[in-house]
Design an enzyme around this catalytic site. Structure first.
Site, PDB file in Angstrom:
ATOM      1  CG  HIS A  15       6.653   6.926 -11.239  1.00 43.14           C
ATOM      2  ND1 HIS A  15       6.207   7.168  -9.963  1.00 43.14           N
ATOM      3  CD2 HIS A  15       7.652   7.825 -11.479  1.00 43.14           C
ATOM      4  CE1 HIS A  15       6.917   8.171  -9.443  1.00 43.14           C
ATOM      5  NE2 HIS A  15       7.803   8.578 -10.334  1.00 43.14           N
ATOM      6  CD  GLU A  18       4.699   4.038  -9.552  1.00 44.35           C
ATOM      7  OE1 GLU A  18       3.752   4.817  -9.337  1.00 44.35           O
ATOM      8  OE2 GLU A  18       5.828   4.160  -9.034  1.00 44.35           O
ATOM      9  CG  HIS A 108       2.086   7.663  -8.142  1.00 37.81           C
ATOM     10  ND1 HIS A 108       3.304   7.735  -8.752  1.00 37.81           N
ATOM     11  CD2 HIS A 108       1.507   8.889  -8.294  1.00 37.81           C
ATOM     12  CE1 HIS A 108       3.477   8.944  -9.247  1.00 37.81           C
ATOM     13  NE2 HIS A 108       2.399   9.671  -8.986  1.00 37.81           N
ATOM     14  CD  GLU A 171       2.678   6.183  -4.228  1.00 37.20           C
ATOM     15  OE1 GLU A 171       2.667   4.968  -4.532  1.00 37.20           O
ATOM     16  OE2 GLU A 171       3.546   6.968  -4.642  1.00 37.20           O
TER      17      GLU A 171
END
Lengths: 305, 305
Positions: A15, A18, A108, A171
């Site tokens: 992404h 990010e 992420h 994450e």
């Protein structure tokens, strides 16, 4: 008993907004020396370079939902979206579960208060060992470690990490999109290095004993309350905001209307919401993801020579 | 002595991913009753509807940098960007400093820890009275009030709020782009209502005594350290992150490289950085904005009948 890990891929920019993974991938592409270990050298992949350049999540569609069997195996066409083309390129290079066991570490960030979340597929005991190693070795009260299990059958996999025989996504949050927080960046760097250390230790014959893991397993996704026109009518309640991984009881407030009215959780059992108020999930109609807390026994891990 | 305020415009969605203003504008467009006062009813404007729909800051260029005399007065062309067209539409409706004095309240969010920032043009004593009213009436330790002065000559104005004879922008944060935090939303709602209360009190003849205001005045913008290729080489130091409006002394750390090296502030005087690590300012090459703290005397305000 597992064969040695010979190919490891560290992925940033799946992404494009990010920023921890974006920065680290760019940095390591210039100087990969930090990713060298005795038994292997990790590859670095900047997964969605155009999205990175524009600092957006994706160009045409979410790359991290583009690794489905259907999309990867369909015949290529001029009209394919950028991300579908990119997913095929990446899959051709790393995907087809080669004889050399590979391990994918996908980086992420989230706007939710997810601390250090280690996302892995249910049944991947090798990845659970790595997660347990990170939990033990990388203690940081600002970013506590949580293991989040994705329980979907292999034919339903769509995430980039699914091209690895074993894989984790990291994450880290909270961090706004398009922003680099140096504390989050430093944390991500430590986690990747420790992950590589684990893989190297394994390759060198270190045995990892069995353990009992506390994990969160996805139950379902919860959307915001919406009107007939699709507009959101109530937002995450201030009492739920930032409470990722904490228990939510039936009757607890979850949403709040602009007039101040509360909407209560009317489920029947205790849940543990995660990805609460994640910016990128508004368009996916996800206000939070409900999980349950489980304990699972993970057998010992040992190199198969 | 000032004439009564007969036209007030409350603006949301000047940036399409700053969600407090977007939500409130949408809400009030459906039901404007909350914005009705004895002496006026405020207009509501969703300034950049296409950016709102796509949840991005802007489509072609920053709408809040498109209200320059040059752009507004140039002859229209097919090739004009969406935001330039939109700025002209808005200016035609509200701009040309009509006989009825108008007041613009423009609603923004920031990813920086700016609490309640009331942004106004230097010399706008009417707006300073409103800011002082908000500071007194809307005390909330979670979102402390700061007055930030823009000191540029009128011919250099580019912000939407500059079309008003008097104006403020409300900058509330921290909030990630594309996210609604209900605490920030509720705070914005209170601030707009109190602003309208102030304008109504003024119209009804309430006199506001002189006072001394503590304000922050913009000194200069500071970019990130960049390499020859333009890539950012060091990010906001963890000791500076979230420290908006706090003093920064010569020798204090401001940036941090990936290898952990610190970069120190080498200016000669104490400054007060604001908009530290604002997501939208990376592309503008602004890591933070340096301000100085000043005190200014604001004469009494009274209705001119």
């Amino acid at each position: 008993m597992s064969p040695p890990v010979s190919q490891v891929v560290v992925v940033g920019g799946t992404h494009g907004n990010e920023m921890s993974g974006v920065c680290l991938a760019k940095h390591w592409l210039q100087d990969p020396s930090e990713l060298r270990r005795k038994s292997f050298t990790a590859d670095i992949l900047l997964a969605n370079p155009i999205a990175v350049e524009r600092c957006v999540r994706y160009i045409d569609r979410d790359l991290n939902r583009s690794f489905s069997h259907e999309l990867l195996s369909a015949s290529a066409s001029e009209s394919d979206s950028y991300e579908v083309k990119r997913a095929r390129e990446i899959y051709q290079k790393y995907g087809p579960k080669q004889s050399s066991l590979n391990f994918v570490i996908d980086l992420h960030n989230t706007t939710s208060n997810m601390g250090t979340t280690i996302l892995l597929f249910k049944g991947d005991n090798f990845a659970l060992h790595l997660a347990n190693y990170l939990k033990t070795k990388c203690v940081d009260p600002s970013f506590p470690c949580h293991i989040l299990l994705i329980d979907i059958p292999e034919q339903g996999h769509v995430h980039l990490q699914s091209m690895g025989k074993h894989s984790i996504s990291l994450e880290l949050g909270p961090q706004p999109q398009g922003v680099v927080r140096t504390d989050v960046l430093a944390r991500m760097k430590v986690l990747v290095n420790s992950s590589l250390d684990f893989l190297d230790l394994f390759n060198q014959g270190t045995e990892f004993p069995s353990f009992e893991a506390e994990v969160h397993q996805v139950l379902h996704k919860a959307d915001f309350p919406r009107g007939a026109d699709g507009e959101i009518q109530a937002f995450i309640h201030s009492e739920l905001q930032d409470k990722d991984y904490l228990p939510l009881k039936p009757g607890d407030p979850i949403f709040q209307r602009l007039n101040g009215d509360d909407i209560l959780y009317n489920g029947e059992k205790l849940i543990y919401p995660v990805f609460i108020n994640e910016s990128a999930y508004y368009e996916k109609k996800v206000a939070f993801i409900a999980t349950e807390k489980k304990h699972c026994f993970v057998p010992a891990l040992k190199l198969q020579n």
